[in-house]
Design a protein around this motif. Sequence first.
Motif, PDB file in Angstrom:
ATOM      1  N   SER A 155       0.765  -0.977   0.018  1.00 21.86           N
ATOM      2  CA  SER A 155      -0.151   0.006   0.085  1.00 21.86           C
ATOM      3  C   SER A 155       0.816   1.433  -0.071  1.00 21.86           C
ATOM      4  O   SER A 155       1.862   1.185   0.340  1.00 21.86           O
ATOM      5  N   ASP A 156       0.320   2.422  -0.353  1.00 26.50           N
ATOM      6  CA  ASP A 156       0.965   3.745  -0.187  1.00 26.50           C
ATOM      7  C   ASP A 156       1.724   4.075   1.073  1.00 26.50           C
ATOM      8  O   ASP A 156       2.875   4.449   1.323  1.00 26.50           O
ATOM      9  N   SER A 157       1.124   3.725   2.128  1.00 23.18           N
ATOM     10  CA  SER A 157       1.406   3.894   3.528  1.00 23.18           C
ATOM     11  C   SER A 157       2.716   3.158   3.724  1.00 23.18           C
ATOM     12  O   SER A 157       3.649   3.583   4.390  1.00 23.18           O
ATOM     13  N   GLU A 160       5.498   4.510   1.891  1.00 23.73           N
ATOM     14  CA  GLU A 160       5.998   5.742   2.709  1.00 23.73           C
ATOM     15  C   GLU A 160       6.799   5.215   3.678  1.00 23.73           C
ATOM     16  O   GLU A 160       7.614   6.082   3.979  1.00 23.73           O
ATOM     17  N   THR A 283      10.392   7.544  -4.941  1.00 24.71           N
ATOM     18  CA  THR A 283       9.061   7.335  -4.975  1.00 24.71           C
ATOM     19  C   THR A 283       8.715   5.712  -4.177  1.00 24.71           C
ATOM     20  O   THR A 283       7.584   5.541  -3.750  1.00 24.71           O
ATOM     21  N   TYR A 285       8.413   3.162  -6.008  1.00 23.45           N
ATOM     22  CA  TYR A 285       7.788   2.394  -6.824  1.00 23.45           C
ATOM     23  C   TYR A 285       8.812   1.795  -8.086  1.00 23.45           C
ATOM     24  O   TYR A 285       9.597   2.650  -8.412  1.00 23.45           O
TER      25      TYR A 285
END
Lengths: 351, 138
Positions: A155-157, A160, A283, A285
């Motif tokens: 996930s994005d979190s 991060e 990023t 990704y």
Amino acid sequence: MLEMSNGSQHQTMKLSKNSWILILIFIILLLFFSILFFFRSKPEYVSKVDIALGTTVKVVVSSDKDPGLIIEAILREFHRIDRKFSVTDPKSVISQINKSENPVEVDEETAFVIERSIALARATEGAFDPALGNLITLWGFDRINDSAFKPTIPSDSQIEEALEKSGYENILLENDVVILNNSVKLDLGGIVKGYAIDRGLSIAKEMDPEATGYIDAGRDIGIIGPKFGGEYWAIAVQDPRGDSGEYIDLVYLKKGAIVTSGDYERFFMMDGVRYHHILNPKTGYPIRETISTTVISPDAMDADAFSTAAFVLGSEFSAVLLPVLGGQGLFVDAQNKATYTEGWSFFKEKH
Amino acid sequence: MRQFQSRVKENNYTLFQKRDLYLYTILIFFVITAVYFGFAFSKGSVVEVRINGTVQYRFSLEEEGQKSIQSNGKRLMDLLIDQGDIRIINSQCPLHLCERGSLKQSGVLVCVPQKVIISIVRDEEPVKDTDGIDLITG
């Protein structure tokens, strides 16, 4: 003269002149092929394929000494480096450093590899980063060869969080003591294959300075010496979207190293999208703008790091930066368009 | 011409004489044997399957069909031998990267996750003295 027995009667037979000629030709041919058979030179090159560092390693050597012994020594070195710098083997030096919350004193070789990786990270402005361990583990690219590997998209979190625990600036190395700040984890996968190739080349030259051949570790190549002692090795650059063996360019090398990073090497597909192992350190990704970069450099270790960095930086920036760092490159963008550094064309000719 | 014919007659020049028959028979026997063994050794390349560094299987390239590769009772993959070439199919590895390409294309097939190396065993130089491509990066 040929004596033959015919019943009780002894008859002396004279062979015709043609027969004598035929016998002579036969004897000459027999002698010729015997000489060829007994005195034929040994095969020029000996090769062996093995698996190390999560990839195929092929070593091809020609030597007046024992090429088999040289090959074995090189492959042993690959396995030693594999064990020592593995991120998944809990006994490896890298695992020990990553696990420890305290400063870790390391041996000279480990200090050299880490120091060089920091230097290459600085030179490429962090495009090559040896401290992306948390991010790589999150994506699972360190376990991609495990039979039980199940690809998932973080996930994005999660990304991060892993990004916050990344970055080569957090590696401190002083007097052979390593400190990892901010819970970063080392992953030297972007440099250690090149290091192993360089070590293999050194071993070959130590054992026989006249040895020739090459080391091909997952299609990252280091040249031991010119083909047959004086000729160029013709090295094709894989078409990133072609079948195995289809190529987009051809270069000629007698020494040095050529390394390619591609989005087709370690990847998984999910919902028709390709997720590959070269991550953007900013990023978190996979890089989408580049699909393949190939770098020629005197050392495989540098070529290995440069090819990753060029992949991250993109063709425009890499075409300027790479020659300054001592490499030449070919870059293929997402539209399958190839661009080159100015010096690349030098390798397209036999000089 | 007449002179030549008379000389041939004098010296009894003929290609085949009955008394040479034994010699020619022996020579023909040698030639046929040599040709037979030449073909026998050039044919029938053997495919070797190494698992974890140990040779576990050997096949002839002429044994066409599907072969199951197993280790410790676990099926790892199948090999499809077809027209002198080999492909890996039904591999149990996660990404099936080993199923790309054939043995003829790449010279060796490797499945890294399962530590399987498939190569042809033959007495041939690994480096050819030609102007073609020697190796591929990427």
